[in-house]
Design a protein around this motif. Structure first.
Motif, PDB file in Angstrom:
ATOM      1  N   LYS A  28      12.304   5.735   5.510  1.00  0.00           N
ATOM      2  CA  LYS A  28      11.107   5.046   5.008  1.00  0.00           C
ATOM      3  C   LYS A  28      10.158   6.017   4.287  1.00  0.00           C
ATOM      4  N   SER A  29       9.916   7.159   4.917  1.00  0.00           N
ATOM      5  CA  SER A  29       8.978   8.110   4.318  1.00  0.00           C
ATOM      6  C   SER A  29       9.516   8.652   2.993  1.00  0.00           C
ATOM      7  N   LEU A  50       8.885   6.123   0.346  1.00  0.00           N
ATOM      8  CA  LEU A  50       7.492   6.108  -0.105  1.00  0.00           C
ATOM      9  C   LEU A  50       7.186   7.323  -0.986  1.00  0.00           C
ATOM     10  N   GLN A  54      -0.319   6.758   7.800  1.00  0.00           N
ATOM     11  CA  GLN A  54      -0.401   6.363   9.208  1.00  0.00           C
ATOM     12  C   GLN A  54      -1.516   7.150   9.930  1.00  0.00           C
ATOM     13  N   ASP A 111       1.918   3.743   4.445  1.00  0.00           N
ATOM     14  CA  ASP A 111       2.941   4.241   5.379  1.00  0.00           C
ATOM     15  C   ASP A 111       2.480   3.955   6.804  1.00  0.00           C
ATOM     16  N   TYR A 126       4.424  -1.679   1.767  1.00  0.00           N
ATOM     17  CA  TYR A 126       4.053  -1.031   3.019  1.00  0.00           C
ATOM     18  C   TYR A 126       5.210  -0.958   3.990  1.00  0.00           C
TER      19      TYR A 126
END
Lengths: 227, 836
Positions: free
Chosen positions: A51-52, A55, A97, A171, A202
């Protein structure tokens, strides 16, 4: 660039990292999706699912090993670092986050930071309005470090939206908040994105929050699945 | 744990070579400054001590003439004193070699048939030749080698306007017995020395060997009764102490300046240790959670510092030695010009000096690391593993530290109010308090200044504003720079004020058109006289209208040696001859004395008091008519009318003359004409302008070493700016990554760091300038008066200070370029939760 052009498009994107052992770690593999203006896209996935990395590629912080990431029709991989930086500065907002507010700046200075970076003098009024909108005007001159987690994330959202970005990347924006604050922050984020007519991508662990998006994708070991 | 220490050290060095190199540089230069000055200090007296031991090494007592010579007739009386086993007279005279390179030969006239033991080069010499051959002299083998002389070489020498031919009859090797002995020592028969180079019937010194087991004090008392005020009785140790006392102020001031470099170097160690602590906090926390004791973790940090200190010593010691070598000539010139001592011919570094160097390096590094190490000691395992918020704590403490700094400043004022310039250590206490006040005042002032700074853009101003928010690191660099700048401003202002004062003083006191003395005058003092025939010839020059005569010798008052001059003050002059600090006299009075400021201050003399001088027949008292400004030497001086001097001290020849010319004469042309006319006579002639230029040259030479010292500390401080910014760039990686994530360009981040460098530079200059003013006041109004006895009028060299500030600002900017490049290369992917 046509009006129908999606704000963000991933086309067969892969991101590989060389391992010290000689092997290759496939953080993302053959990922394709797009997101249009005014739309919200949620990505879910376990820790380490990529995921990171996704992004980072979307923000132009990193470039893909294969495939293409296009921002409003421009291939980010073909741009220089400086050009990608300018896109990030002018058209992309980031919400993290862990908020990443600078503790030595005041609340308002944190919000104003992207305006300072862009040498944009027109943002001041907008910054104050955004703070007012998230209910933190009274804290404007306080150091950011004195706020609660929920308040910090609201400030971070204001910072991300200050320059009216076409794309907002978040994030796990509520990953570090309790349930009550998570709800408030998420609602606020959705409302603001609706008002600003930008696109929102997101990442979340929460099924409930993912359900608020127009579209939802799931990452598993670097591969994307539509849900 | 030792194995871990070396494993971790390797990793640390790999990851932070530049940081280590900068810290090492700071410690090395600090050690080098201290070591070079200590080597110079140690060797400053070396030639004097060496020569004294070479000549009088076997003596128990030294009897020195006070007038300045002793009648030879005293020698049998000394020898006949109970308790004296042997005695031998010495006639000392410094002659100038008449050569293209006119060095000074320190000729000692000895009686070869007494107890003196000359160490000959090679086979023993038949000293009967020394008596039989006119001008026979033994020179050292070193000097003979240096000049290409061999036995039989004829040397033409001068003492005053007298000339003599000497013949090298043998070679001596004083260095064999005492390595520091001057290679310019020359030995000849005492009778020949007296007749060729001095005056018959007079000796300078009588060395005494006592009977074994005799009561020294009783013999001294007996000799004292016999000799009265004619001689001073000293042991060789006391003789050495006398010379050491003479140099103490000079040596102490150089030591203090060099310690400032070490102090500034300590700030670099502080910064790098602080950075290491921040960087390794998780590592230390993990080690503690794995069971490492607090002492073990503390030991890791201390080990790093000890290694840094030792590396600093290893680099700094040779650097210090090279620095000392490079400055021998400057210091030698000061020793011979201001203190009339032997020049330094060679540098000797005793083994214990390496221990001192190691102690200085380790102490400097240890003190620099003390605060961060104590900080580590206060942390528990949990807080080591958690994020640091050191800057927040520094911020909280800043007002308290500021208050402590203010107390230091008040203490400086208090010390001045109580002690003024009367208590010698007062200046150093004040300077120390000032140096303590700077780092205490800095954090709050930086915080205050940056909090008021309006920021409207992401660039230089944003970078400067950030300084007030990174209080764990930036005030250290600002304080280090401020200390170095204060030293530069203070010493520059003092030196410049001194130079201007000297210039005005010279303008006021040097009134004649031409000054004539002899090449040997400075060192040979009363021996170097100008013959009456020479003066008569000078008078006959058509351009000369008046001649002032000056006789000078070293006299004693209250045991203190000073220069007593008699002036033939009959020549009418336009202005007062003396610039007076106390008293109101236009001309030199007949029966009273004018005393120079250094002597007056050291002896606590004022107008109305009496100056009591040891005379040939007992103490001679002169009422003091005035105290004049005197910058000619630190020894002290006094002026009498020449006739009064002759009356009280007996007749003597003059040492220099001042010529007044007809109004339409050109002094330089007349000097040229006189040089031609007196080609065969050893005269030293300078026009008024030439003498001023020479005085200024001597002045600049004297302060050359202080210039070097202040720029060394500045260099360390500028490295501190680079080190701090590198530390900031490394510590604040996540902050920088956030800027990049938010769209900040590399150029913008580069500018922020440039802004930080400029900010540190500007803050250092601002604080340092204010502290420098205080430092200048302390140097001028306390240290110089208390130690040297000089009143210096304050002159602010604004142009020079502005220029120096611009250089410091430029240097700070240049020092921030590399850290700015490192910072600008931080990728947005470096954003990590624990750092923000």
């Amino acid at each position: 660039m046509s009006l129908d052009e999606p704000v963000l498009r991933f086309h067969s994107v892969a991101k590989h990292y060389s391992q010290p052992s000689g092997g290759v770690l496939k953080a993302l593999d053959d990922v394709s999706f797009e997101i249009a203006a005014g739309k919200k896209l949620a990505i879910t996935g376990r820790s380490g699912s990529g995921k990171s990395t996704l992004l980072h590629l979307a923000a132009g912080i990193d470039i893909p090993s294969a495939g293409a990431v296009s921002f409003v029709g421009r291939d980010l991989g073909a741009l220089t670092d400086r050009q990608r930086t300018l896109i990030r500065r002018d058209d992309i907002g980031l919400v993290f986050q862990f908020f990443y507010l600078l503790p030595h700046l005041t609340v308002w200075e944190n919000v104003a930071l992207p305006g300072w970076i862009a040498s944009d003098r027109t943002f001041e009024e907008r910054g104050r309005k955004l703070l007012d909108r998230v209910g933190l005007s009274a804290f404007a001159t306080q150091p950011a470090s004195t706020l609660s987690g929920g308040e910090m994330q609201r400030v971070a959202i204001c910072r991300a939206l200050l320059r009216k970005p076409r794309l907002l990347l978040a994030d796990e924006p509520t990953g570090n908040l309790d349930d009550d604050n998570s709800e408030v922050v998420m609602d606020l984020l959705m409302q603001l994105v609706d008002d600003e007519q930008g696109a929102l991508l997101y990442v979340t662990h929460s099924e409930e929050q993912a359900a608020q998006a127009d579209e939802r994708l799931s990452l598993h070991s670097g591969r994307l699945e539509r849900t | 744990m030792i194995r871990y220490f070396f494993r971790a050290l390797r990793a640390q060095l790999r990851g932070g070579v530049l940081l280590f190199a900068l810290s090492l540089f700071g410690v090395s230069i600090g050690v080098a400054s201290v070591v070079s000055i200590q080597i110079i200090n140690l060797n400053a007296l070396g030639a004097f001590r060496g020569s004294m031991l070479a000549v009088s090494g076997s003596a128990d007592l030294i009897l020195l003439g006070k007038m300045p010579t002793l009648p030879e007739t005293l020698y049998p009386e000394v020898l006949a004193t109970p308790g004296v086993a042997a005695a031998w007279p010495l006639y000392r005279v410094d002659v100038t070699l008449r050569d293209a390179d006119p060095i000074v030969l320190e000729v000692i006239g000895v009686d070869f048939f007494t107890a003196i033991d000359v160490p000959w080069e090679g086979e023993a010499v038949d000293v009967s030749a020394a008596l039989g051959q006119s001008g026979w002299v033994a020179v050292t083998a070193t000097l003979a080698r240096e000049r290409g002389w061999s036995v039989g070489e004829r040397l033409s020498v001068s003492i005053g306007t007298r000339t003599a031919e000497l013949v090298v009859g043998a070679l001596s090797d004083f260095e064999k017995a005492t390595p520091l002995a001057s290679p310019r020592l020359a030995v000849m028969d005492i009778a020949q020395a007296q007749s060729l180079l001095g005056s018959r019937g007079q000796v300078d010194q009588i060395d005494v060997k006592l009977v074994d087991g005799v009561d020294e004090a009783a013999v001294v008392a007996a000799l004292d009764r016999k000799l009265g005020t004619k001689a001073m009785i000293l042991t060789p140790e006391q003789r050495e102490e006398q010379a050491a006392d003479l140099l103490s102020a000079f040596r102490l001031n150089l030591t203090a300046l060099s310690l400032i470099s070490l102090f500034v170097g300590g700030f670099l160690v502080f910064s790098s240790t602080q950075a290491a602590l921040v960087r390794r906090r998780t590592e230390f926390g993990l080690l503690r959670s794995l069971g490492a004791t607090h002492r073990q973790v503390f030991g890791l940090l201390v080990g790093d510092v000890a290694l840094l200190g030792l590396a600093g010593v290893a680099v700094g010691m040779p650097l210090g030695y090279l620095g000392a070598r490079a400055n021998i000539d400057r210091v030698s010139a000061t020793l011979s010009n201001l203190y009339l001592l032997e020049e330094i011919h060679q540098l000797v570094v005793p083994p214990w000096f390496f221990v001192l160097g190691a102690a200085v390096g380790l102490a400097g590094a240890g003190l620099g690391a003390l605060a961060p190490a104590l900080e580590l000691g206060r942390k528990d395992t949990r807080s080591l593993l958690a994020a640091f918020s050191l800057h927040a704590r520094v911020g909280e403490k800043a007002p308290r530290w500021f208050a402590a700094g203010v107390l230091c400043v008040l203490a400086i004022v208090g010390v001045y109010a109580v002690a003024g310039d009367r208590w010698r250590p007062a200046g150093f206490v004040q300077a120390f308090l000032l140096i303590c006040a700077i780092p205490l005042l800095t954090p709050w002032l930086v915080q205050l200044a940056t909090s008021r700074l309006p920021v409207r853009s992401f660039g230089l101003a944003y970078g400067v504003k950030g300084l007030g928010r990174q209080l764990q690191t930036t005030p250290v660099a600002v304080a280090a720079l401020a200390i170095a700048v204060s030293m530069v401003v203070g010493v520059t202002t003092m030196v410049s004020s001194f130079r201007d004062t000297l210039d005005i003083w010279i303008e006021r006191t040097i009134q004649a058109d031409i000054y004539v003395s002899t090449p040997s005058r400075r060192r040979a003092a009363s021996h170097a006289t100008i013959g009456a025939d020479v003066i008569e010839r000078l008078k006959r020059h058509p351009a000369v209208t008046h001649v002032d005569r000056l006789r000078q010798f070293f006299a004693y008052t209250n045991g203190r040696r000073f220069s007593l001059a008699g002036v033939d003050a009959s020549v009418p002059v336009d202005r007062a001859r003396f610039a007076l600090l106390e008293g109101e006299v236009e001309e030199l009075p007949r029966d009273s004395v004018l005393v120079g400021e250094p002597l007056a201050r050291k002896e606590g003399l004022h107008v109305g008091d009496d100056l009591v001088v040891d005379g040939p027949d007992g103490p001679v008292s002169f009422p003091i008519a005035g105290i004049y400004y005197d910058y000619s030497s630190e020894l002290g001086s006094a002026f009498l009318h020449l006739d009064t001097m002759t009356e009280r001290f007996g007749g003597g020849t003059v040492a220099s003359v001042a010529l007044y010319l007809a109004p339409d004469s050109d002094a330089d042309d007349v000097v040229d004409e006189l040089r031609v006319a007196f080609q065969a006579t050893p005269l030293s002639m300078r026009s008024n302008r030439g003498l001023r230029e020479r005085a200024m040259q001597v002045f600049d030479q004297t302060f050359a070493i202080t210039r070097l010292l202040r720029y060394m500390s500045l260099l360390i401080a500028v490295c501190g700016v680079a080190l701090t910014l590198i530390v900031l760039a490394r510590e604040r990686t996540s902050e920088l990554a956030l800027y990049r994530a938010l769209g900040a360009s590399r150029l913008q981040i580069f500018r922020i760091y440039l802004g930080k460098g400029l900010g540190i530079g500007a803050a250092g200059i601002a604080l340092g300038s204010v502290a420098g003013v205080a430092f200048a006041l302390i140097l001028i109004y306390v240290v110089n008066r208390a130690f040297f006895g000089w009143t210096i009028a304050m002159h602010w060299p604004l142009g020079l200070l502005v220029w120096q500030s611009a250089i410091v600002l430029l240097a700070s900017s240049v020092a921030s370029v590399y850290p700015a490049i490192i910072a600008s290369r931080t990728p947005a992917t470096e954003l990590r939760r624990e750092d923000l």
